[in-house]
Design a protein around this motif. Structure first.
Motif, PDB file in Angstrom:
ATOM      1  N   ARG A 191      20.520  94.353  94.156  1.00 17.67           N
ATOM      2  CA  ARG A 191      20.713  92.858  93.597  1.00 17.67           C
ATOM      3  C   ARG A 191      20.955  92.189  94.754  1.00 17.67           C
ATOM      4  N   ALA A 192      22.322  92.731  95.036  1.00 23.43           N
ATOM      5  CA  ALA A 192      23.524  91.494  95.887  1.00 23.43           C
ATOM      6  C   ALA A 192      22.406  91.479  97.344  1.00 23.43           C
ATOM      7  N   TYR A 193      22.734  92.506  97.593  1.00 22.76           N
ATOM      8  CA  TYR A 193      21.324  92.714  99.438  1.00 22.76           C
ATOM      9  C   TYR A 193      20.324  91.905  98.967  1.00 22.76           C
ATOM     10  N   PHE A 194      19.439  91.728  98.645  1.00 23.13           N
ATOM     11  CA  PHE A 194      18.197  90.512  98.066  1.00 23.13           C
ATOM     12  C   PHE A 194      18.151  89.469  98.176  1.00 23.13           C
ATOM     13  N   ASP A 195      19.687  89.194  97.267  1.00 24.25           N
ATOM     14  CA  ASP A 195      19.759  88.132  97.957  1.00 24.25           C
ATOM     15  C   ASP A 195      20.601  86.929  98.538  1.00 24.25           C
ATOM     16  N   ASP A 196      21.317  87.716  99.456  1.00 23.79           N
ATOM     17  CA  ASP A 196      21.224  88.206 100.530  1.00 23.79           C
ATOM     18  C   ASP A 196      20.161  87.503 101.167  1.00 23.79           C
ATOM     19  N   ILE A 197      19.995  88.111 101.483  1.00 25.47           N
ATOM     20  CA  ILE A 197      18.668  88.293 102.504  1.00 25.47           C
ATOM     21  C   ILE A 197      17.373  87.571 102.657  1.00 25.47           C
ATOM     22  N   VAL A 198      17.243  87.544 100.975  1.00 29.31           N
ATOM     23  CA  VAL A 198      16.223  86.475 100.496  1.00 29.31           C
ATOM     24  C   VAL A 198      16.706  84.802 101.014  1.00 29.31           C
ATOM     25  N   GLY A 199      17.446  85.256 100.027  1.00 25.26           N
ATOM     26  CA  GLY A 199      18.191  83.149 100.933  1.00 25.26           C
ATOM     27  C   GLY A 199      18.385  82.718 102.105  1.00 25.26           C
ATOM     28  N   ARG A 200      18.942  83.714 103.149  1.00 25.78           N
ATOM     29  CA  ARG A 200      18.772  83.390 104.019  1.00 25.78           C
ATOM     30  C   ARG A 200      17.480  83.687 104.830  1.00 25.78           C
ATOM     31  N   TYR A 201      15.865  83.682 103.801  1.00 20.72           N
ATOM     32  CA  TYR A 201      15.105  83.768 104.584  1.00 20.72           C
ATOM     33  C   TYR A 201      14.294  82.648 104.419  1.00 20.72           C
ATOM     34  N   HIS A 202      14.606  82.120 103.464  1.00 14.84           N
ATOM     35  CA  HIS A 202      14.543  80.363 102.562  1.00 14.84           C
ATOM     36  C   HIS A 202      15.174  79.624 102.927  1.00 14.84           C
ATOM     37  N   GLY A 203      16.145  80.306 103.877  1.00 18.64           N
ATOM     38  CA  GLY A 203      17.786  78.776 103.994  1.00 18.64           C
ATOM     39  C   GLY A 203      18.022  78.247 103.014  1.00 18.64           C
ATOM     40  N   ARG A 204      18.012  78.307 101.427  1.00 19.87           N
ATOM     41  CA  ARG A 204      18.960  78.275 100.505  1.00 19.87           C
ATOM     42  C   ARG A 204      19.621  79.259  99.561  1.00 19.87           C
TER      43      ARG A 204
END
Length: 164
Positions: free
Chosen positions: A25-38
């Motif tokens: 969950r932390a992994y996807f939180d990080d990469i999804v946030g980076r992908y969207h820039g937020r």
């Protein structure tokens, strides 16, 4: 009195264990946030956990490791076991608070050692353009950028490392 840091330990885990679910969950939180820039929303993380399950990171087709600091999951790495003595590295992640402590390097080195013991002759992986730290980690461990070997819409860099 300053608190003494605990030692990071790395051990095999199932992606669906409590520690596995927490660090993924932390992994996807990080990469999804980076992908969207937020910051990623909880719904976005839930959706990607469904769309990109890690259920292939269990024997006999894969392996998964979790790094913990005390009882807290702080990193992970997965290995898909593919035909022809090939392994695919995936889900390499270190939580922000544990970065710059060698956790990513230890995860990757351990994964490579296990791959060798399983008779794999080479490892491959792909990564996104914005994951600069990941690319630095991989090249620092001898991975060489190659032509694309998949059509992932998120991948921008592909790497291979022969295992001696």
């Amino acid at each position: 009195m300053p608190q003494r840091p605990t030692a990071i330990s790395i051990s095999p885990a199932r992606p669906d264990s409590a520690a596995g679910r927490a660090i993924l969950r932390a992994y996807f939180d990080d990469i999804v946030g980076r992908y969207h820039g937020r910051p990623a929303t909880a719904d976005e993380i839930d959706r990607v956990l469904i769309d990109e399950p890690s259920d292939d990171l269990v024997p006999p087709v894969g392996l998964f490791w979790v790094a913990t600091d005390g009882a807290t999951p702080v990193g992970c790495a997965g290995l898909r076991l593919l035909p022809e003595n090939l392994g695919e590295v995936t889900r390499v992640f270190v939580a922000h608070g544990a970065r710059r402590r060698g956790v990513g390097s230890r995860l990757l080195t351990g994964l490579e050692e296990i791959a060798r013991t399983r008779g794999l002759s080479r490892l491959r992986l792909d990564t996104r353009h914005d994951l600069v730290e990941a690319r630095r980690l991989y090249t620092g461990h001898g991975y060489v950028e190659v032509e694309p070997f998949n059509d992932s819409p998120y991948a921008a860099h592909w790497f291979v490392k022969p295992l001696a």
